[in-house]
Design an enzyme around this catalytic site. Structure first.
Site, PDB file in Angstrom:
ATOM      1  N   GLN A   1       0.809  -1.214   0.000  1.00 29.30           N
ATOM      2  CA  GLN A   1       0.000   0.000   0.000  1.00 29.30           C
ATOM      3  C   GLN A   1       0.846   1.269   0.000  1.00 29.30           C
ATOM      4  O   GLN A   1       2.055   1.238   0.252  1.00 29.30           O
ATOM      5  CB  GLN A   1      -0.933  -0.011   1.217  1.00 29.30           C
ATOM      6  N   HIS A   2       0.165   2.363  -0.280  1.00 23.44           N
ATOM      7  CA  HIS A   2       0.661   3.732  -0.078  1.00 23.44           C
ATOM      8  C   HIS A   2       1.631   4.266  -1.127  1.00 23.44           C
ATOM      9  O   HIS A   2       1.717   5.475  -1.313  1.00 23.44           O
ATOM     10  CB  HIS A   2       1.336   3.902   1.288  1.00 23.44           C
TER      11      HIS A   2
ATOM     12  N   ASP B   1      -2.350  -5.164   0.325  1.00 26.57           N
ATOM     13  CA  ASP B   1      -1.785  -6.435   0.770  1.00 26.57           C
ATOM     14  C   ASP B   1      -2.411  -6.950   2.064  1.00 26.57           C
ATOM     15  O   ASP B   1      -2.685  -8.159   2.198  1.00 26.57           O
ATOM     16  CB  ASP B   1      -0.266  -6.354   0.903  1.00 26.57           C
TER      17      ASP B   1
END
Length: 480
Positions: free
Chosen positions: A71-72, A243
């Protein structure tokens, strides 16, 4: 037999599992490594995905695919769909100052008010990991690059787009779970907050209307098909997920059930029917991959603390565990505060790790091994406590990730986390979750298929309150 593929594009590697859509039976698999670092050209991820797919036997007989990803990470695209600069990963802490500034900005200079406003708006208070803080960093440090942004994507969005043939920016798709980690998406209303995107880029809100953000698809929605020029035109594409949401789906977690993952990062996440709005910033109000929420506390440090300690001691992981289990609880007063890469929970992005309580008696190899294991687990116990404060009852956790392979971690986890710990067999649960989502899309019905749940061994132990108190006293030194 209908086959589906699940892809896990993590920080360290790309894994592919191909399973029977009806039964979940594993048919074949593949993997490929990613380069290290916190700033990566996304083309490396695409190359690794192609390699892992080839190793897994390709997609010629596969009917649906979904991608779960770290992520991110910020992938900034120009009007032609080209990557403007290397992606800034979740564990890149250069945007720590930007995170602080964004909190203050939304609070009109008052950080407390700003934190409350961020939590109310998107369920989370920005920290250096979040995409929104990386956009602010880019606007301040590379304004020419920021000015070229025509679209913003996350790793799983971008890889799914590439699988589809990347025809145009308008075909970018994502899901609630990954969007909820950007810092500019409200998972409660399923809407982007373009005002917060504008705040990050230091622009007027009307100036960001033209920036493409991936459309947020429903969990069971077919978002398109594979690239026909690559021979994938027959493949249905699922929306994919972040994830941690993928792991929760792969583990069949239900509302009220918790996940503790010890990988590159450490994660405590609970599937919940309602969202959270933690103004302290300790718990992020993320979404899961099924329509629920996934309140989550995450650390920057987890299994690599064990890696670093075993290298220092010149041993393998089995010997590190053996050494740790020969030492007494509390390691004769030796405490490792494991902020080796800064920390996210607690929010100390520039912190470093430290050893406390060094004496002639405590400075031994077994005590150092024990202190490393206890340090990681005490850090995760803090995350567990933070999630509980948000009203999530946690009576048992499921432990996964590379760190879960450690006998010492498995033995000490229930004593330091304070609950029974179920450990399923080692597996690719993020990729499994993506495969289960692909099967949901392919088979229809709106619910994930009832594949067999992983068999887990549950570990119990008496609590080690003294060890937790010793760790908290050492970690408290960072608060001053």
């Amino acid at each position: 037999m209908a086959l589906v593929a699940g892809i896990d594009s993590s920080t360290q590697s790309c894994k592919v599992v191909i399973r029977d859509a009806d039964t979940g039976a594993l048919v074949r698999r593949g993997s490929a490594p990613h380069p290290g670092g916190t700033e990566i050209d996304p083309e490396h991820w695409w190359t690794a995905l192609r390699t892992a797919l080839e190793q897994a036997g390709g997609l010629a007989d596969v009917e649906a695919v979904a991608v779960a990803g770290q992520q991110h990470a910020l992938i900034a695209l120009d009007g032609d769909g080209d990557v403007i600069r290397p992606a800034l990963l979740w564990n890149d802490t250069r945007s720590a100052r930007a995170a602080d500034d964004l909190v203050a900005d939304l609070g009109d200079g008052d950080r407390g008010q700003g934190a409350r406003r961020w939590a109310a708006a998107v369920g989370s208070v920005p920290v250096a990991s979040f995409t929104v803080t990386k956009l602010r960093w880019l606007a301040e440090h590379e304004p020419a690059a920021a000015a070229r942004i025509a679209a913003v994507a996350l790793p799983h969005d971008w890889l799914t787009w590439r699988l589809s043939g990347a025809a145009s920016l308008a075909t970018l798709r994502t899901d609630r779970s990954d969007a909820s980690g950007t810092g500019y998406f409200d998972a409660g209303t399923n809407t982007y907050r373009r005002d917060l995107l504008a705040l990050a880029l230091r622009r007027d809100p009307t100036d960001v209307d033209g920036i493409v953000l991936p459309r947020v698809a429903a969990p069971d929605e077919a978002i398109g098909s594979g690239d026909p020029t690559a021979g994938w035109g027959h493949v249905v594409l699922g929306p994919g997920c972040g994830d941690n949401a993928g792991a929760a789906l792969g583990l069949h977690l239900r509302p009220g059930e918790a996940l503790v993952s010890l990988g590159t990062s450490g994660v405590v996440a609970v599937v919940s029917p309602v969202g959270t709005h933690d103004a302290t910033g300790a718990v992020a109000g993320f979404a899961d991959a099924t329509g629920h929420h996934l309140p989550l506390a995450c650390t920057l440090n987890a299994s690599r603390v064990l890696d670093a300690t075993r290298r220092l001691l010149g041993v393998d992981h089995d010997e590190l565990s053996r050494l740790a289990l020969t030492a007494q609880p509390g390691a004769q007063g030796l405490v490792l505060v494991p902020y080796l890469e800064g920390e996210r929970t607690p929010n100390l992005p520039t912190a470093t790790g430290s050893l406390h309580g060094l004496t002639l008696a405590s400075m031994t190899r077994p005590n150092l091994a024990r202190a490393a294991v206890e340090g990681v687990l005490c850090l995760m116990a803090g995350c567990l406590a933070a999630v509980r404060v948000q009203g999530a009852p946690i009576d048992q956790v499921t432990l996964v990730g590379g760190g879960a392979r450690s006998p010492a971690i498995r033995a000490l986890a229930p004593a330091l986390l304070g609950v029974p710990v179920a450990v399923p067999p080692a597996g690719e649960y993020v990729a499994d979750g993506a495969a289960r989502q692909a099967a949901t899309v392919l088979l229809g019905g709106g619910r994930p298929p009832a594949w067999p749940e992983p068999d887990a061994i549950t570990h119990t132990a008496e609590p080690l309150h003294g060890v937790l108190e010793q760790y908290r006293a050492a970690a408290a030194s960072y608060e001053t």
